[in-house]
Write a protein that holds these residues in place. Structure first.
Motif, PDB file in Angstrom:
ATOM      1  N   ASP A 169     -25.103   1.179  45.673  1.00 45.48           N
ATOM      2  CA  ASP A 169     -26.545   1.042  45.884  1.00 45.48           C
ATOM      3  C   ASP A 169     -26.785   0.214  47.137  1.00 45.48           C
ATOM      4  O   ASP A 169     -26.231  -0.886  47.278  1.00 45.48           O
TER       5      ASP A 169
ATOM      6  N   GLN B 119     -29.781  -1.559  49.363  1.00 45.69           N
ATOM      7  CA  GLN B 119     -31.173  -1.982  49.308  1.00 45.69           C
ATOM      8  C   GLN B 119     -31.514  -2.804  50.556  1.00 45.69           C
ATOM      9  O   GLN B 119     -31.003  -3.910  50.734  1.00 45.69           O
TER      10      GLN B 119
ATOM     11  N   ASN C  45     -37.052   1.798  50.187  1.00 50.29           N
ATOM     12  CA  ASN C  45     -36.578   2.321  48.914  1.00 50.29           C
ATOM     13  C   ASN C  45     -35.058   2.251  48.861  1.00 50.29           C
ATOM     14  O   ASN C  45     -34.385   2.400  49.886  1.00 50.29           O
ATOM     15  N   PRO C  46     -34.499   2.042  47.688  1.00 50.81           N
ATOM     16  CA  PRO C  46     -33.029   1.995  47.588  1.00 50.81           C
ATOM     17  C   PRO C  46     -32.410   3.363  47.878  1.00 50.81           C
ATOM     18  O   PRO C  46     -33.028   4.408  47.661  1.00 50.81           O
TER      19      PRO C  46
END
Length: 220
Positions: A66, A68, A73-74
């Motif tokens: 992930d 960020q 937005n991720p």
């Protein structure tokens, strides 16, 4: 074989011998069925990267990444090792999911973070010292079209010998010193692995003016 010992810790980042605001934590947990769950997070100004991986029977079987960035937005990528088609997965960005073409089974997966480096070096060493390595792309983070997509490069490892490594706190750790050449790393980069195969330190010249020095810190 990925033989990581259980534990928690972090990595200290120095740039030109000065600490920088990068914090990278990790944990290795043994699951009931004998698999390993590995989690790591790197936080730097404006960006956080989180990785969750699973090792089954000594083999990296899957990992999620992930990304960020502040105010964005991720972006997420999922990588899986399929017994038939090899590495495959997908990326999600702005609600859109993009599947990867099967990438083949002869790749060594490298889920970005330092806790995985020792196992990648060991896997390449067991494969006669070289192989194709799969890394999620973060080399050009401003290029969203390629961020976290598969980046495959040939890499080679060479054992340079053993060394008693004295860390910044003064303690001494017996280590093996390795070269890990390919991707962004050239022959001037050096990697020290402790007796458990975990990365204890690495140094790398990103440019003539930028020298990174990264140290393992156990239990932090």
């Amino acid at each position: 074989m990925w033989q990581l010992e259980e534990g928690i810790g972090s990595y200290l980042y120095l740039l030109n011998d000065e600490p920088v605001p990068v914090k990278e934590t990790w944990s290795v947990t043994r699951l009931d069925e004998g698999a390993l769950a590995i989690a790591s997070e790197r936080a730097a100004p404006g960006i956080a990267i989180r990785v969750a991986a699973r090792v089954v029977r000594g083999q990296l079987s899957e990992f999620d990444v992930d990304w960020q960035a502040d105010g964005a937005n991720p972006i997420r990528a999922r990588y899986r090792l399929d017994v038939n088609s090899g590495w495959c997965g997908c990326r999600e960005i702005d609600g859109n999911v993009e599947d990867f073409t099967p990438l083949g089974s002869e790749l060594v997966g490298y889920p970005l973070m330092r806790i995985f480096t020792g196992s990648v070096i060991a896997e390449l060493a067991a494969a006669r010292g070289a192989g194709q390595v799969l890394v999620p792309s973060i080399g050009s983070p401003q290029e969203l079209d390629t961020l976290l997509l598969p980046d495959i490069s040939r890499r080679a490892v060479h054992l340079l010998g053993t060394e008693d490594l004295q860390n910044p706190a003064g303690s001494i750790t017996p280590c093996e010193r390795w070269q890990f050449i390919g991707g962004q790393y050239t022959e001037d980069a050096a990697f020290w692995l402790n007796s458990g195969g975990r990365l204890a330190r690495y140094t790398w010249h990103q440019s003539p003016e930028q020298r990174w020095d990264v140290w393992l810190q156990q239990g932090k």
